[in-house]
Design an enzyme around this catalytic site. Structure first.
Site, PDB file in Angstrom:
ATOM      1  N   CYS A 156       0.802  -1.231   0.000  1.00 30.06           N
ATOM      2  CA  CYS A 156       0.000   0.000   0.000  1.00 30.06           C
ATOM      3  C   CYS A 156       0.825   1.266   0.000  1.00 30.06           C
ATOM      4  CB  CYS A 156      -0.947  -0.003   1.197  1.00 30.06           C
ATOM      5  SG  CYS A 156      -2.123  -1.368   1.169  1.00 30.06           S
ATOM      6  N   CYS A 161       0.442   2.485   6.644  1.00 25.90           N
ATOM      7  CA  CYS A 161       0.875   1.114   6.903  1.00 25.90           C
ATOM      8  C   CYS A 161       0.854   0.354   5.581  1.00 25.90           C
ATOM      9  CB  CYS A 161      -0.055   0.436   7.902  1.00 25.90           C
ATOM     10  SG  CYS A 161      -1.790   0.400   7.364  1.00 25.90           S
TER      11      CYS A 161
END
Length: 471
Positions: free
Chosen positions: A135, A455
């Protein structure tokens, strides 16, 4: 599991909600912060080139399986690149390098950066490569560009990311793949028939992709549910936060703040002009949904999780000197950044907690110096768990090696135009959206410093300081 057991019994206050969580209400933070005077010093460093964001764009972020469903990843990436060219009017030949991020690769366009660049009309002399870091893939693309510029290798870099979840690759089983490769090598009909006769019905079972950790075989949703439980984040708190995200995103959308979006005329379909996942509802409606991962007692649902999304983004990075020479007024400086990595089993989604203090210390700033926080919202429970971790002295001392807690960002400065829960999360495209949201908020609100954090799978994370360019 030792982390979870110790964390749940020792790290947290006995009260069910921290003050920081109480502040996450849907109704109390809809007003934009007052314009602030710029009194802080700049983070420019002697002998180091200033790297600026001149402009950033993105396609609308759409729920997978909707209007973009018949396209390919490079179509979205090409559109973002073309939109960036159109908005900036930069000559294609002025771009020295292109870096793009992606997570789930389309095998036909494995270097999607190159294919999208050629499709957008960039010179075939302009190098392009693709990076993947879950991500934070476009975060990696941007910081790669920063490195190329700061080191003097390039003056102008385009960075971005694309994710297309409407058509993810589904593989044959390994047994079938081996059989098919053997058949392809067979030279005679007899050899082919002999190999074909060995194929069994179970060979035809496909391998379906999943958002799961290779090292633990656990889906990210399960990890989010366990993290929420470890930090005593309730279902109500998660639904409240998700509703806040959608409410703020709708307000920002209606006010025209999401100005990085470029319209996209989908072949054979209508022109798409806005994100389609923003859906403010009610706590009552959200409360009716059943747990999505840990059944029947989990707290993570479809309503308080980010959804599978199609979309692409792109930013134009330059040395400040080059930008001014070409007549551009940059949006922001990209300053200090860090990457962090933790245990992917118990601390998979705690990247912001670890990254935030490191990047602040590197930049010589404090939490109070930050005017705009933009954190990636994978799950409402993930955001709230990070908030509680940041507020925990015990966690700081026992897991981060710090003497005191990090401290949680004030909610009035936090994701005030919505986040991934509402705007959408095309994995590799989100980083650029976060940076542009921070840059635009700083300009709109008169702030100087923004902090972007996210994250990522593998227990990794990223944090970066964005500094507003003087207006």
């Amino acid at each position: 599991m030792a982390f979870i057991l110790r964390q749940s019994t020792r790290c947290l206050p006995t009260t069910s909600r921290l003050a920081v969580v109480r502040s996450v209400s849907c109704s109390s933070h809809l007003q934009a912060p007052a314009v602030q005077a710029k009194t802080k010093k700049t983070l420019g460093k002697p002998g180091v080139k200033n790297v600026v964001v001149v402009e950033g764009v993105r396609t609308p972020f759409l729920l997978s399986g909707t209007t973009f469903s018949d396209l390919m990843p490079h179509d979205l990436a090409r559109t973002a690149l073309q939109g960036l060219l159109n908005r900036t009017n930069i000559p294609r030949e002025a771009v020295d390098y292109i870096v793009y991020g992606t997570v789930i690769q389309e095998v036909k366009t494995s270097n999607v950066a190159r294919e999208a660049a050629l499709g957008a009309g960039f010179s075939n002399k302009t190098p392009a490569h693709t990076v993947t870091m879950a991500c934070i893939s476009s975060n990696q693309a941007m910081t790669t560009g920063v490195g190329l510029i700061a080191s003097g290798q390039c003056d102008v870099v385009v960075a971005g990311g694309v994710e297309f979840m409407s058509d993810v690759p589904i593989r044959h089983s390994r047994k079938m793949r081996k059989a098919m490769l053997s058949l392809n090598k067979a030279k005679t009909i007899g050899q082919k028939l002999a190999l074909a006769s060995r194929i069994r019905p179970d060979y035809f079972a496909p391998e379906l992709p999943a958002v799961a950790e290779f090292s633990t075989s656990e889906t990210m949703g399960h990890s989010a549910d366990r993290l929420a439980a470890a930090f005593s984040v309730s279902r109500v708190e998660q639904d409240e936060y998700a509703l806040r995200s959608h409410t703020l995103a709708k307000k920002a959308q209606d006010a025209g703040y999401l100005s990085d979006i470029i319209p996209y005329k989908v072949p054979g379909k209508d022109t798409v002009e806005k994100d389609n996942g923003i859906r403010p509802t009610s706590m009552e409606q959200m409360g009716k949904l059943k747990p999505a991962f840990v059944k029947p007692y989990g707290t993570v649902t479809a309503a308080n999780s980010s959804f599978l999304t199609d979309g692409a983004s792109a930013v134009l990075l330059m040395s400040e000197e080059k930008a001014l020479a070409m007549g551009y007024k940059p949006k922001a400086y990209l300053r200090d950044f860090v990457y962090v990595s933790q245990d992917p089993k118990d601390q998979l989604l705690l990247g912001p907690t670890y990254g935030t203090p490191k990047v602040l210390e590197k930049a010589g700033l404090t939490l109070a110096d930050i005017d705009a926080f933009e954190f990636h919202e994978a799950f409402a429970g993930q955001i709230l768990a990070n908030m509680k971790a940041m507020e925990s002295e015990w966690f700081a001392q026992n897991y981060m090696g710090r003497k005191t807690k990090v401290g949680a960002p004030p909610m009035e400065k936090f994701n005030s135009w919505g986040g991934s829960l509402s705007l959408g999360h095309p994995f590799a495209a989100t980083g650029c959206r976060l940076v542009m949201a921070a840059a635009h908020r700083l300009r709109k609100e008169g702030g100087q410093y923004g902090l972007v954090a996210a994250c990522a799978a593998g227990g990794q994370g990223h944090a970066m300081i964005v500094e507003a360019y003087p207006q």
